[in-house]
Scaffold this active site. Structure first.
Site, mmCIF file in Angstrom:
data_model
loop_
_atom_site.group_PDB
_atom_site.id
_atom_site.type_symbol
_atom_site.label_atom_id
_atom_site.label_comp_id
_atom_site.label_asym_id
_atom_site.label_seq_id
_atom_site.Cartn_x
_atom_site.Cartn_y
_atom_site.Cartn_z
ATOM 1 N N ILE B 96 -53.633 17.130 -57.408
ATOM 2 C CA ILE B 96 -53.797 16.334 -56.185
ATOM 3 C C ILE B 96 -54.994 15.380 -56.274
ATOM 4 O O ILE B 96 -55.084 14.446 -55.517
ATOM 5 C CB ILE B 96 -53.934 17.252 -54.945
ATOM 6 C CG1 ILE B 96 -55.158 18.173 -55.043
ATOM 7 C CG2 ILE B 96 -52.669 18.107 -54.780
ATOM 8 C CD1 ILE B 96 -55.424 18.999 -53.789
ATOM 9 N N LYS B 97 -55.901 15.635 -57.204
ATOM 10 C CA LYS B 97 -57.091 14.782 -57.420
ATOM 11 C C LYS B 97 -57.726 14.339 -56.110
ATOM 12 O O LYS B 97 -58.110 13.181 -55.964
ATOM 13 C CB LYS B 97 -56.741 13.577 -58.293
ATOM 14 C CG LYS B 97 -56.303 13.962 -59.718
ATOM 15 C CD LYS B 97 -56.238 12.762 -60.658
ATOM 16 C CE LYS B 97 -55.779 13.145 -62.047
ATOM 17 N NZ LYS B 97 -54.371 13.503 -62.155
ATOM 18 N N ARG B 98 -57.869 15.224 -55.157
ATOM 19 C CA ARG B 98 -58.548 14.889 -53.925
ATOM 20 C C ARG B 98 -60.050 14.825 -54.181
ATOM 21 O O ARG B 98 -60.548 15.410 -55.164
ATOM 22 C CB ARG B 98 -58.254 15.947 -52.840
ATOM 23 C CG ARG B 98 -56.773 16.131 -52.489
ATOM 24 C CD ARG B 98 -56.091 14.850 -52.078
ATOM 25 N NE ARG B 98 -54.788 15.066 -51.476
ATOM 26 C CZ ARG B 98 -53.613 14.678 -52.005
ATOM 27 N NH1 ARG B 98 -53.576 14.048 -53.172
ATOM 28 N NH2 ARG B 98 -52.479 14.880 -51.352
#
Lengths: 286, 286
Positions: B96-98
């Site tokens: 998700i690379k948040r």
């Protein structure tokens, strides 16, 4: 260019960007009881906030994390909120801070510039580099969409990466800011600003003036007003000639009724009053 | 600690992480015709891939962008895929690379470590700093969850930020990697690695060996195998003693049936064969 629309909105309505970071705990009891599902509760709260504050807000920022937190129901509320904002012709900034490359970034662009979650601007994180921004550029050029790329945030942890001194003698955020401004010059609106803007937090006044000077074509999205500690004096140096940026307040507006110890049923009126006060406070110092 | 589960899975099944970056264009015609809605199509494709490759995969990485692209229907497919993986007791990495701070990051943690979108590991982007990671640590410490933080990616644009030389004489990604390793030391599993891992792309052999040496407690998630150009020789230096990392392949496995010009009905068998080949190729060089 979408940036011209935002510029015009600031001209006519001021710098306030209302942040719809709607947590269930912010919502008055009576509304929680009124509906049986989360999406209706959140949507009705948001709708009231939008209706109440629209006169004083140039745009609305929707922080997707608050909706993802409630899974599919939350994202249904997110979609309904965006649909409503579009219906009212309000400008939507989707605060998604995505950052990925090639095909993955294309999919994020499709997800947030088309379909269920369509918005006008999205926020992006630049850690992977400029090729994590390229897949969005066709939308910027041809489809009236815009970007705000993280440049310099005002959280404590910003020092960990953004404030590192480079061998060239500048901070990382300066390097990033320059790259964004250079890229953005290909996407200038009639207003003189680019549809590729930067996220720049409230800073010390000197630093703000420096940022504004060196990023003369970059429109700023400025978070951190109100609940996060910044005030009108802090954002003024980042603005220019009564334009050049929008200033986000989320909790300060959404929770105005709690702070004022007001009637929960009138949360919309309190939010409106707070947005008006914020607009005036910023108007007074620029 | 969740990292012990992943370590054990690598011991018993090898380094392959199957990437479920499922675009509609990857799905055979017969499946597209079989269902009337996107979520069923994507889920059935994913289910077949999972069933076919599970013998050779230590974990599955689900790239959420591919699901967000199709709005609520896409995210329903995402949820169904995660549910199925959990039912089969497979380890899930939600890519998700948040990257956000305080309350917003708490909401992402809730969204991806609980409820509809619950996963075992998530990926994070560090641009905002270490306080963008803190809100997840309670899950790491007490709830069997893990993180993979972007350190050094292998895309061309990595040079824009990650490869900048700092005044201290190292690359930004080195600085980030050190911070992650130091933070991770508080969350070590019995296997000696931390539940806070790093995303490190396929690199030159020398650099890979250096990364492995300096990040002795950091488990690596290594993207870029196959379709993105990396091979077994490229990932070998990042692994250690037959463990220490998982290697993701998405299109290489999902599209094996197209590459082989095989029968679309047998896409699962081709995916299985490709996962097996990849497992063996990596096994042969370490």
């Amino acid at each position: 260019m979408i940036i011209d629309r935002l510029y015009e909105a600031v001209e006519s309505k001021g710098h306030v960007c209302v942040g719809l970071d709607t947590d269930l705990s912010y919502i008055p009891e009576f509304l929680l009881k009124k509906h049986t599902n989360i999406s209706d509760v959140i949507f009705e709260f948001n709708k009231t906030i939008v209706d109440s504050t629209a006169d004083y807000a140039s745009c609305f920022k929707v922080q997707i994390a608050y909706y993802e937190a409630y899974g599919l129901e939350g994202l249904l509320a997110y979609k309904k909120t965006l649909d409503y904002l579009r219906e009212k012709k309000e400008i939507i900034i989707a605060d998604i801070k995505r950052g990925d490359i090639s095909k993955t970034a294309e999919m994020y662009a499709k997800g947030h510039f088309e379909g269920d979650f369509e918005s006008d601007f999205i926020t992006l994180s630049p850690y992977m580099g400029l090729d994590s921004i390229e897949p969005y550029l066709d939308y910027v050029k041809n489809k009236e969409k815009g970007l705000f790329v993280l440049v310099r945030t005002s959280n404590e942890g910003a020092k960990d990466i953004q404030f590192i001194d480079t061998a060239e003698g500048e901070k990382i955020y300066t390097t990033v800011g320059k790259k964004i401004q250079t890229l953005g010059e290909n996407y200038l609106g009639k207003c003189g600003y680019s549809s590729i803007g930067g996220v720049v937090g409230c800073t010390h006044a000197d630093e703000g003036r420096e940022m504004r000077k060196t990023h003369d074509k970059t429109f700023f999205l400025i978070p951190g007003y109100g609940a996060q500690g910044g005030g009108a004096d802090d954002v003024a140096p980042l603005l220019r000639d009564g334009n050049g940026g929008v200033v986000n307040s989320s909790r300060g507006i959404l929770l105005a009724y709690k702070k004022a110890d007001g009637k929960p049923e009138e949360f919309g009126a309190y939010a409106r009053e707070e947005a008006k006060k914020m607009k005036e406070a910023i108007g007074n110092v620029i």
